[in-house]
Write a protein that holds these residues in place. Structure first.
Motif, PDB file in Angstrom:
ATOM      1  N   UNK A   1       0.807  -1.219   0.000  1.00 58.22           N
ATOM      2  CA  UNK A   1       0.000   0.000   0.000  1.00 58.22           C
ATOM      3  C   UNK A   1       0.842   1.271   0.000  1.00 58.22           C
ATOM      4  N   UNK A   2       2.092   1.159   0.414  1.00 54.01           N
ATOM      5  CA  UNK A   2       2.931   2.347   0.528  1.00 54.01           C
ATOM      6  C   UNK A   2       3.132   3.003  -0.836  1.00 54.01           C
ATOM      7  N   UNK A   3       3.100   4.329  -0.825  1.00 53.01           N
ATOM      8  CA  UNK A   3       3.344   5.140  -2.022  1.00 53.01           C
ATOM      9  C   UNK A   3       2.350   4.846  -3.136  1.00 53.01           C
ATOM     10  N   UNK A   4       1.165   4.370  -2.763  1.00 53.30           N
ATOM     11  CA  UNK A   4       0.106   4.117  -3.729  1.00 53.30           C
ATOM     12  C   UNK A   4      -1.147   4.850  -3.287  1.00 53.30           C
TER      13      UNK A   4
ATOM     14  N   UNK B   1     -14.128   7.147   2.146  1.00 51.07           N
ATOM     15  CA  UNK B   1     -13.284   8.069   2.907  1.00 51.07           C
ATOM     16  C   UNK B   1     -11.828   7.765   2.592  1.00 51.07           C
ATOM     17  N   UNK B   2     -11.033   8.809   2.376  1.00 54.30           N
ATOM     18  CA  UNK B   2      -9.604   8.646   2.086  1.00 54.30           C
ATOM     19  C   UNK B   2      -8.792   8.990   3.329  1.00 54.30           C
ATOM     20  N   UNK B   3      -7.817   8.136   3.644  1.00 55.45           N
ATOM     21  CA  UNK B   3      -6.933   8.357   4.777  1.00 55.45           C
ATOM     22  C   UNK B   3      -5.488   8.437   4.285  1.00 55.45           C
TER      23      UNK B   3
ATOM     24  N   UNK C   1       1.162   7.837   0.491  1.00 55.23           N
ATOM     25  CA  UNK C   1       0.034   7.638  -0.411  1.00 55.23           C
ATOM     26  C   UNK C   1      -1.288   7.829   0.301  1.00 55.23           C
ATOM     27  N   UNK C   2      -2.325   7.174  -0.229  1.00 54.85           N
ATOM     28  CA  UNK C   2      -3.670   7.282   0.329  1.00 54.85           C
ATOM     29  C   UNK C   2      -4.302   5.903   0.368  1.00 54.85           C
TER      30      UNK C   2
END
Length: 329
Positions: free
Chosen positions: A194-197, A242-244, A249-250
């Motif tokens: 998930x990192x940097x995506x 909802x975006x965190x 990234x997000x």
């Protein structure tokens, strides 16, 4: 009849201008001083945006018309951007979207619903038990991801209750990136993917998606529901996307869904996710459905001659069938 000693005629009739007294213009304000923001939540015409590190609530400017604004949109804002209570900014521009994840209510509904914008990875969350795996739902999500140009991560939950082997074999022909989790296991494998995506998570109700989000983003506080032990169904615990922020990234959580309509996706769009099969299909007769046994279908000929992988063709046909509720042969 006279007015101040003068005879009146038709030139004296006053007509109220429709829509106000100002002349209409197609020239929109430029808003050169607008600030850039990222839409993290949408709630009944209010848009929560991250602007220069602070959360700002905004409404849509009238000049934007009826166009939708969704989570993931990059926007330009003016007005009160202090983020203080009871203040509102205005979204005056929506930047061009890099990607759009869409679905329809069902396979006959012509109205597309944009789920999120500007994501680059779709995380399909599927439980191995309680509720049982839903390969058809996964297939439909895969089709939507291919249509949107997103990479896919298949996240299998509750491996402490059932083995993932059978489901992994089902998708072996797609060469999917997969990660398997269980109740007491660490999530390092998922975090690294998930990192940097900008990742958007989708899944049916009860598969553990909200639980994962809460573990990955402790301050998220997404509501966790329970699955009915008889029906295997759960209630929709998340009511809106909802975006965190997640590292660089997000992570975007979406409401649990029971259906993923694909009325907006054509067979050619599905084929595009299989470059070697798309090339072979160019030889097929016009209008070929690419199903097993279809007259003149090059996919059958390619499998027979060993030019095409059987599992890849089977996967394509299953995805094509998912658009119409058939198994694809």
């Amino acid at each position: 009849m006279t007015r101040r000693g003068r005879q009146l005629d038709e030139n004296d009739v006053r007509v109220r201008a429709r829509g106000g007294s100002r002349p209409r213009t197609r020239v929109r304000p430029k808003h050169e001083n607008a600030k850039q923001g990222f839409v993290t939540a949408v709630d009944r015409g209010r848009y929560t945006c991250l602007v220069e590190g602070r959360e700002v609530v905004a409404v849509k400017a009238r000049e934007l018309g009826r166009g939708s604004i969704v989570v993931g949109d990059r926007v330009s804002l003016v007005g009160d951007l202090s983020g203080q209570p009871d203040t509102l900014g205005r979204v005056v521009r929506v930047q061009e979207r890099g990607s759009v994840l869409r679905r329809t209510a069902d396979d006959t509904d012509p109205v597309e619903r944009v789920i999120v914008a500007n994501a680059d990875q779709l995380v399909i969350v599927c439980s191995l038990s309680d509720p049982a795996p839903q390969p058809r739902f996964v297939d439909r999500c895969l089709v939507a991801a291919y249509d949107a140009g997103l990479s896919v991560l298949l996240c299998l939950t509750k491996s402490d209750l059932a083995s993932p082997d059978e489901l992994l074999r089902t998708y072996a022909g797609l060469d999917l990136d997969t990660v398997v989790t269980h109740a007491d296991g660490d999530l390092d494998g998922l975090r690294s993917r998930l990192r940097e995506r900008t990742s958007v998570m989708v899944g049916s109700s009860g598969v553990g998606k909200s639980t994962l989000v809460n573990q990955l983003v402790p301050h998220a506080r997404r509501t966790v529901g329970h699955v009915n032990p008889v029906t295997g169904q759960g209630r929709h615990t998340s009511s809106s996307a909802v975006a965190f922020p997640f590292g660089d990234g997000w992570l975007i959580d979406t409401p649990g869904v029971r259906s993923f309509g694909l009325a907006h996706v054509s067979a050619d769009d599905v084929l595009a996710g299989f470059p070697e099969l798309e090339e072979a299909a160019l030889i097929c007769p016009d209008g070929c459905p690419h199903t097993a046994g279809a007259p003149g279908c090059e996919l059958d000929a390619g499998v027979t001659a060993g030019r095409l992988a059987t599992d890849r063709v089977s996967s394509l046909r299953r995805l094509l069938g998912s658009r119409t509720g058939e198994d694809g042969g």
